[in-house]
Design an enzyme around this catalytic site. Structure first.
Site, PDB file in Angstrom:
ATOM      1  N   ARG A  98       0.821  -1.146  -0.053  1.00 49.73           N
ATOM      2  CA  ARG A  98      -0.097  -0.034  -0.017  1.00 49.73           C
ATOM      3  C   ARG A  98       0.770   1.271  -0.243  1.00 49.73           C
ATOM      4  O   ARG A  98       0.586   2.200  -0.744  1.00 49.73           O
ATOM      5  CB  ARG A  98      -0.833  -0.066   1.020  1.00 49.73           C
ATOM      6  CG  ARG A  98      -1.936   1.074   1.340  1.00 49.73           C
ATOM      7  CD  ARG A  98      -3.012   1.002   0.220  1.00 49.73           C
ATOM      8  NE  ARG A  98      -2.758   1.781  -1.006  1.00 49.73           N
ATOM      9  CZ  ARG A  98      -3.016   1.104  -2.308  1.00 49.73           C
ATOM     10  NH1 ARG A  98      -3.909   0.369  -2.455  1.00 49.73           N
ATOM     11  NH2 ARG A  98      -2.454   1.878  -3.450  1.00 49.73           N
ATOM     12  N   LYS A 133       2.024  25.318  -3.145  1.00 52.46           N
ATOM     13  CA  LYS A 133       0.762  24.589  -2.740  1.00 52.46           C
ATOM     14  C   LYS A 133       0.743  22.872  -2.657  1.00 52.46           C
ATOM     15  O   LYS A 133       0.235  22.318  -3.600  1.00 52.46           O
ATOM     16  CB  LYS A 133      -0.575  25.081  -3.677  1.00 52.46           C
ATOM     17  CG  LYS A 133      -0.921  26.291  -3.458  1.00 52.46           C
ATOM     18  CD  LYS A 133      -1.998  26.841  -4.473  1.00 52.46           C
ATOM     19  CE  LYS A 133      -2.212  28.367  -4.125  1.00 52.46           C
ATOM     20  NZ  LYS A 133      -3.421  28.848  -5.001  1.00 52.46           N
ATOM     21  N   LYS A 165       3.873  38.967  -2.840  1.00 46.50           N
ATOM     22  CA  LYS A 165       2.491  38.677  -3.114  1.00 46.50           C
ATOM     23  C   LYS A 165       1.319  40.163  -2.604  1.00 46.50           C
ATOM     24  O   LYS A 165       1.976  40.912  -1.987  1.00 46.50           O
ATOM     25  CB  LYS A 165       1.920  37.346  -2.282  1.00 46.50           C
ATOM     26  CG  LYS A 165       2.741  36.326  -2.750  1.00 46.50           C
ATOM     27  CD  LYS A 165       2.301  35.514  -3.954  1.00 46.50           C
ATOM     28  CE  LYS A 165       1.141  34.824  -3.687  1.00 46.50           C
ATOM     29  NZ  LYS A 165       0.643  34.302  -4.956  1.00 46.50           N
ATOM     30  N   GLU A 195       3.598  40.171  -7.644  1.00 45.28           N
ATOM     31  CA  GLU A 195       2.285  39.765  -8.024  1.00 45.28           C
ATOM     32  C   GLU A 195       1.473  41.154  -8.417  1.00 45.28           C
ATOM     33  O   GLU A 195       1.502  41.938  -7.381  1.00 45.28           O
ATOM     34  CB  GLU A 195       1.476  39.132  -7.124  1.00 45.28           C
ATOM     35  CG  GLU A 195       0.269  38.789  -7.211  1.00 45.28           C
ATOM     36  CD  GLU A 195      -0.610  38.002  -6.369  1.00 45.28           C
ATOM     37  OE1 GLU A 195      -0.279  36.587  -6.199  1.00 45.28           O
ATOM     38  OE2 GLU A 195      -1.236  38.649  -5.585  1.00 45.28           O
ATOM     39  N   ASP A 216      -1.946  38.337 -11.966  1.00 45.15           N
ATOM     40  CA  ASP A 216      -2.630  37.400 -10.865  1.00 45.15           C
ATOM     41  C   ASP A 216      -4.171  37.457 -11.358  1.00 45.15           C
ATOM     42  O   ASP A 216      -4.893  38.769 -11.423  1.00 45.15           O
ATOM     43  CB  ASP A 216      -2.839  37.884  -9.527  1.00 45.15           C
ATOM     44  CG  ASP A 216      -3.510  37.457  -8.391  1.00 45.15           C
ATOM     45  OD1 ASP A 216      -3.574  35.960  -8.514  1.00 45.15           O
ATOM     46  OD2 ASP A 216      -4.106  38.005  -7.697  1.00 45.15           O
TER      47      ASP A 216
END
Length: 280
Positions: A98, A133, A165, A195, A216
């Site tokens: 597994r 992410k 950002k 950004e 963005d």
């Protein structure tokens, strides 16, 4: 590309989580001397990734397993293809199954999804990249899988490059002020990405000499205009609300980079099974 100690730590954590202190089924059913032959088979078509890591699981799950890897990372596989053969301890094969497949399926899923995006961008200036992410503890595996699918890696972590950002800019006051502060404190080797959400911010970022500018959530029409405004003075990255349906349109705008968090945070696993062929 991957450090063996890092890989082994991930595998050992996964095995400990799965087995804890005993495999109540296998340990009560199978003798230590029992041997079997087994194989991995693809149940879908796509790009293989993680086979050496998946095979390493059996070393750490008990050992005494011979491995014959037939297909390497980055190989395009078809449904029914045999990926690897194994012969050895039945206990080890069953205990590692597994964990081994979880790793192989996840990494192959990322490589497959990335390759679909890469093919959609073929013939354009755009490179497909990942983001931060990623699943905690698995970033290196996930980013490696992106490269196996033909993509490229964005920054690996917060130490790799400066990226302003929207929250950084809103907190500091402006693009110009934030970039100036970074230039003053950081070393000469540091590149800065900013950004931007509007053409006004784009002009400000260009005036600051930012090397990379993220567009963005802009529409393809606005991205195309941004490419014209930038005129090669900075690399342009498209990000936000990009899917397989609109990726080609985005790539055709002339942007340099298309980053997709979905490559790692919500990818579908690639279906692979392990089958016991014969028991000895």
């Amino acid at each position: 590309m991957l450090n063996q100690m890092y890989i082994d730590n991930i595998i050992n954590t996964a095995l400990t989580e799965d087995i804890n202190y005993i495999d109540v089924t296998t340990d009560n059913l199978i003798d230590d001397s029992h041997m079997s032959q087994a194989y991995f088979v693809a149940k879908d078509s796509g790009i293989l990734c993680g086979i050496d890591i998946a095979a390493r699981v059996f070393d750490l799950a008990g050992g005494n397993v011979e491995k014959e890897i037939l297909l390497k990372d980055g190989t395009e596989v078809k449904k029914g293809d045999i990926i690897a053969n194994f012969r050895g301890s039945t206990k080890t094969l069953l205990k590692g199954e597994r964990t081994s497949l979880n790793i192989l399926q996840h990494m192959s899923g990322i490589a497959t999804a990335t390759n679909k995006c890469v093919k959609l961008a073929e013939g354009t200036n755009a490179n497909i990249t990942d983001t931060r992410k990623t699943l905690p503890g698995l970033r290196a595996l996930q980013k490696y899988a992106v490269t196996a699918g033909g993509g490229r890696n964005h920054r690996f972590n917060l130490s790799d490059g400066a990226m302003l950002k929207d929250n950084h800019i809103d907190a500091y006051g402006s693009i110009t002020a934030a970039v100036s502060a970074l230039r003053e404190k950081a070393g000469h080797m540091l590149k800065i990405e900013v950004e931007v959400r509007t053409f006004e911010e784009l002009h400000e970022a260009l005036d600051c000499g930012c090397e990379i500018i993220m567009l963005d959530n802009m529409s393809p029409e606005d991205m195309k205009k941004a490419v014209e405004i930038t005129a090669g003075r900075a690399k342009l990255e498209a990000s936000g609300n990009i899917t397989l349906d609109n990726l080609r349109e985005v790539a055709l705008t002339g942007v340099d980079i298309i980053s997709l968090g979905a490559l790692t945070h919500s990818v579908k696993c690639f279906d692979i099974s392990m089958k016991i062929k014969t028991a000895e």
